[in-house]
Design a protein around this motif. Structure first.
Motif, PDB file in Angstrom:
ATOM      1  N   GLY A 251      73.010  78.207  14.907  1.00 46.55           N
ATOM      2  CA  GLY A 251      72.817  77.196  13.869  1.00 46.55           C
ATOM      3  C   GLY A 251      71.762  77.531  12.838  1.00 46.55           C
ATOM      4  O   GLY A 251      71.790  76.969  11.743  1.00 46.55           O
ATOM      5  N   LYS A 252      70.833  78.418  13.132  1.00 47.32           N
ATOM      6  CA  LYS A 252      69.791  78.760  12.172  1.00 47.32           C
ATOM      7  C   LYS A 252      70.223  79.957  11.334  1.00 47.32           C
ATOM      8  O   LYS A 252      70.920  80.852  11.815  1.00 47.32           O
ATOM      9  N   ARG A 253      69.780  79.966  10.084  1.00 48.41           N
ATOM     10  CA  ARG A 253      70.142  81.027   9.154  1.00 48.41           C
ATOM     11  C   ARG A 253      69.003  82.041   9.044  1.00 48.41           C
ATOM     12  O   ARG A 253      67.833  81.672   8.935  1.00 48.41           O
ATOM     13  N   TYR A 254      69.367  83.312   9.064  1.00 46.53           N
ATOM     14  CA  TYR A 254      68.386  84.395   9.028  1.00 46.53           C
ATOM     15  C   TYR A 254      68.730  85.370   7.904  1.00 46.53           C
ATOM     16  O   TYR A 254      69.894  85.519   7.518  1.00 46.53           O
ATOM     17  N   SER A 255      67.681  86.028   7.407  1.00 51.62           N
ATOM     18  CA  SER A 255      67.846  87.075   6.387  1.00 51.62           C
ATOM     19  C   SER A 255      67.156  88.338   6.864  1.00 51.62           C
ATOM     20  O   SER A 255      66.145  88.279   7.583  1.00 51.62           O
ATOM     21  N   VAL A 256      67.686  89.480   6.460  1.00 50.88           N
ATOM     22  CA  VAL A 256      67.143  90.780   6.853  1.00 50.88           C
ATOM     23  C   VAL A 256      66.738  91.538   5.600  1.00 50.88           C
ATOM     24  O   VAL A 256      67.360  91.396   4.538  1.00 50.88           O
ATOM     25  N   ALA A 257      65.668  92.322   5.716  1.00 52.05           N
ATOM     26  CA  ALA A 257      65.179  93.142   4.605  1.00 52.05           C
ATOM     27  C   ALA A 257      64.653  94.455   5.160  1.00 52.05           C
ATOM     28  O   ALA A 257      64.231  94.533   6.319  1.00 52.05           O
ATOM     29  N   VAL A 258      64.677  95.492   4.322  1.00 51.99           N
ATOM     30  CA  VAL A 258      64.200  96.820   4.712  1.00 51.99           C
ATOM     31  C   VAL A 258      63.207  97.284   3.654  1.00 51.99           C
ATOM     32  O   VAL A 258      63.486  97.211   2.448  1.00 51.99           O
ATOM     33  N   TYR A 259      62.040  97.770   4.108  1.00 51.47           N
ATOM     34  CA  TYR A 259      60.969  98.185   3.196  1.00 51.47           C
ATOM     35  C   TYR A 259      60.436  99.560   3.589  1.00 51.47           C
ATOM     36  O   TYR A 259      60.463  99.947   4.769  1.00 51.47           O
ATOM     37  N   LEU A 260      59.930 100.267   2.596  1.00 50.23           N
ATOM     38  CA  LEU A 260      59.129 101.462   2.816  1.00 50.23           C
ATOM     39  C   LEU A 260      57.670 101.023   2.743  1.00 50.23           C
ATOM     40  O   LEU A 260      57.230 100.482   1.729  1.00 50.23           O
ATOM     41  N   VAL A 261      56.905 101.242   3.813  1.00 48.20           N
ATOM     42  CA  VAL A 261      55.557 100.676   3.913  1.00 48.20           C
ATOM     43  C   VAL A 261      54.553 101.761   4.285  1.00 48.20           C
ATOM     44  O   VAL A 261      54.909 102.833   4.803  1.00 48.20           O
ATOM     45  N   ARG A 262      53.302 101.448   4.027  1.00 53.70           N
ATOM     46  CA  ARG A 262      52.169 102.247   4.482  1.00 53.70           C
ATOM     47  C   ARG A 262      51.447 101.425   5.542  1.00 53.70           C
ATOM     48  O   ARG A 262      51.050 100.295   5.298  1.00 53.70           O
ATOM     49  N   VAL A 263      51.286 101.996   6.731  1.00 51.80           N
ATOM     50  CA  VAL A 263      50.717 101.282   7.864  1.00 51.80           C
ATOM     51  C   VAL A 263      49.225 101.581   7.951  1.00 51.80           C
ATOM     52  O   VAL A 263      48.806 102.746   7.897  1.00 51.80           O
ATOM     53  N   PHE A 264      48.419 100.525   8.082  1.00 48.04           N
ATOM     54  CA  PHE A 264      46.978 100.655   8.238  1.00 48.04           C
ATOM     55  C   PHE A 264      46.593 100.463   9.697  1.00 48.04           C
ATOM     56  O   PHE A 264      47.291  99.792  10.459  1.00 48.04           O
ATOM     57  N   THR A 265      45.450 101.030  10.070  1.00 48.44           N
ATOM     58  CA  THR A 265      44.889 100.820  11.401  1.00 48.44           C
ATOM     59  C   THR A 265      43.818  99.735  11.321  1.00 48.44           C
ATOM     60  O   THR A 265      43.380  99.336  10.238  1.00 48.44           O
ATOM     61  N   SER A 266      43.374  99.263  12.490  1.00 45.54           N
ATOM     62  CA  SER A 266      42.319  98.243  12.511  1.00 45.54           C
ATOM     63  C   SER A 266      41.019  98.791  11.936  1.00 45.54           C
ATOM     64  O   SER A 266      40.255  98.050  11.299  1.00 45.54           O
ATOM     65  N   GLY A 267      40.756 100.096  12.113  1.00 40.61           N
ATOM     66  CA  GLY A 267      39.560 100.696  11.534  1.00 40.61           C
ATOM     67  C   GLY A 267      39.589 100.697  10.016  1.00 40.61           C
ATOM     68  O   GLY A 267      38.574 100.444   9.356  1.00 40.61           O
ATOM     69  N   GLU A 268      40.763 100.960   9.434  1.00 41.35           N
ATOM     70  CA  GLU A 268      40.883 100.946   7.972  1.00 41.35           C
ATOM     71  C   GLU A 268      40.732  99.532   7.415  1.00 41.35           C
ATOM     72  O   GLU A 268      40.111  99.330   6.367  1.00 41.35           O
ATOM     73  N   LEU A 269      41.287  98.552   8.118  1.00 39.35           N
ATOM     74  CA  LEU A 269      41.107  97.170   7.679  1.00 39.35           C
ATOM     75  C   LEU A 269      39.652  96.747   7.791  1.00 39.35           C
ATOM     76  O   LEU A 269      39.149  95.995   6.945  1.00 39.35           O
TER      77      LEU A 269
END
Length: 505
Positions: A251-269
């Motif tokens: 019954g619930k509606r969902y959407s999907v997306a695809v991205y190119l991302v840069r992942v950070f670590t907790s140290g960088e944040l």
């Protein structure tokens, strides 16, 4: 046949909601949902299950709305005109060329839907959008559905992935991630995974974040707001990649997306937080004074606010005190541990008040940072005063530790090593705890009661020689009787021995 298929799809696009519901019900499909959902479902039905019976139903519904005249001919269009239907596909090449064909039939494009915006994730910085949020559309009335999406990587995107550093062996810092959320154009949407979710990329199943159990009663476990990393299963070339999403339709509606991302670590944040969000100590003092300022409407005037120097997350002394700008409390938590915790299990919730604590609202408390440097390690709590100053709080444990170090007993020490001259224990004599003899006690002598170093009475409950006590005790008793004729006779209990005599078992 291709011309008839295009003709039928064009007719479906002109249907009203009632026409669409009639068509879907006649073919055993669900007729619930908004008009755009019904149109997409009907178009997909026409393309995937094209038959003379289905074409007949479409024509009848069309003729009901439009009389059979020139309108029927007007519905025909040249085969070269592209036709769209709801499908999950996105290709930079297809978009650039305008029309793509599959087996002589125009390849459909996604239907126009309300724009869905996903919430930005602190550990993921979007570089490019490979597939915009596109709704997962149910193919039939089954509970388990399957949807497909295709996308391609450009040569520059492939180089970005290959030349990126590794967060750990086998995991690149530049990734292609898949995100799923509710189909809702109001506000920003968090990652929400449908029930029975499974993701397959190029015939290989990917790892989907598992459920985290909830510590709160009555709250169901949920998956964390973390994208699915599909990079290891991609073709790192210009070959088309295909992703298949299996999901539960409840019954619930969902959407999907695809991205190119840069992942950070907790140290960088943490480095970003340390360089961009540190609150000035003077501003902290002003905020404390505002909190402690006397309110005329309040009957109780607050003279101080206590703040613990122990992190509520790990129960250790704070290293880098951090808090949320929107929180009303002064209590801080450790920034390093908070970021590490959210890197593993992203909840972004304040550990003090359980309110949302997004990364962009975190700040380092400059005043408490100075206090941590000035106070010794054993100070676990401080108190802010009305003038903005502070003082350390010594707790009961510290006071107890100081008493132990000074070796000053709270109660007198009773030494029980020296017996009385008559061999009896002075435990029931008239001597009080300070070592002074009472009026009814024995006369002071060298062997009667010995005072210890702490001023307490010395009592011996052991017998020097049991044989002498049994055999030669009579003479000593007679001498004692002669010396203390004026003293009252000792009281006898139930047993045949003196009340003051204590037997060691």
């Amino acid at each position: 046949m291709a011309a008839e298929l295009v003709e039928a799809m064009n007719m479906v696009k002109s249907f009203r909601v009632s026409d669409l519901q009639t068509l879907l019900a006649s073919m055993g499909r669900s007729k619930s949902g908004l008009k755009q959902d019904l149109v997409g479902r009907a178009l997909r039905l026409v393309q995937t299950e094209y038959s003379p019976e289905l074409l007949k139903n479409v024509r009848q519904l069309y003729e009901t709305r439009f009389p059979k005249s020139s309108a029927w001919l007007a519905a025909r269009r040249p085969e070269s005109v592209p036709v769209t239907y709801p499908a999950l596909n996105s290709s930079p090449r297809g978009t650039a060329q305008g029309t793509d064909y599959l087996n002589g039939i125009p390849k459909p494009a996604p239907p126009p839907v309300a724009e869905v915006k996903l919430v930005p994730l602190p550990f993921y910085h979007n570089l490019e959008t490979l597939l915009p949020p596109t709704e997962l559309i149910a193919q039939n009335s089954e509970k388990l559905q399957e949807s497909h999406c295709v996308f391609e990587l450009t040569p520059s995107q492939v180089e970005q992935i290959r030349n990126s550093s590794e967060l750990r062996p086998g995991m690149k810092s530049v990734q292609v991630v898949l995100r799923i959320c509710y189909t809702d154009s109001i506000g920003v949407q968090e990652d929400q995974y449908p029930p029975n979710i499974a993701v397959k990329v190029n015939q290989s199943y990917c790892h989907v974040p598992g459920y985290y159990p909830s510590n709160k009663p009555g709250v169901e476990p949920r998956r964390p707001c973390r994208p699915v990393n599909i990079t290891p299963w991609l073709h790192l070339s210009t070959v088309t990649n295909r992703a298949t999403i299996t999901w539960g339709n409840f019954g619930k509606r969902y959407s999907v997306a695809v991205y190119l991302v840069r992942v950070f670590t907790s140290g960088e944040l943490f480095n970003q937080l340390k360089h961009c969000s540190v609150e000035n100590p003077e501003r902290c003092r002003e905020r404390i004074q505002d909190k402690l300022r006397f309110d005329p409407e309040s009957e109780i005037a607050t003279t101080g606010l206590r703040v613990s120097l122990i992190c509520p997350l790990v129960k250790m002394r704070l290293g880098v005190p951090c808090r949320v700008l929107t929180c009303a409390h002064l209590q801080c938590f450790d920034a390093v541990f908070f970021l590490q915790m959210n890197e593993k299990k992203p909840t972004w919730t304040c550990p003090v008040c359980d309110k949302p604590a997004p990364f962009e609202l975190l700040t380092i408390d400059g005043l408490l940072s100075e206090i941590l440097k000035e106070t010794p390690e054993d100070v676990e709590e401080i108190e802010y005063l009305t003038d903005g100053s502070w003082r350390p709080i010594r707790d009961d444990k510290e006071k107890e530790r100081e008493r132990e170090n000074s070796r000053t007993p709270d109660c007198p020490v009773v030494d029980i090593c020296v017996p009385e001259a008559n061999g009896h224990s002075p435990a029931h004599s008239g001597t009080n705890q300070t070592g002074k003899s009472g009026s009814g006690g024995a006369s002071a002598g060298s062997g009667s009661i010995s005072a210890g170093s702490g001023g307490g009475a010395v009592v011996d409950l052991t017998l020097d020689d049991s044989s002498e006590e049994e055999g030669g005790g009579g003479a000593e008793d007679s001498e004692d009787t002669d010396d203390s004729q004026d003293s009252p006779a000792p009281k006898r209990g139930r047993y045949d021995y003196d009340k003051d005599l204590v037997t060691a078992y």
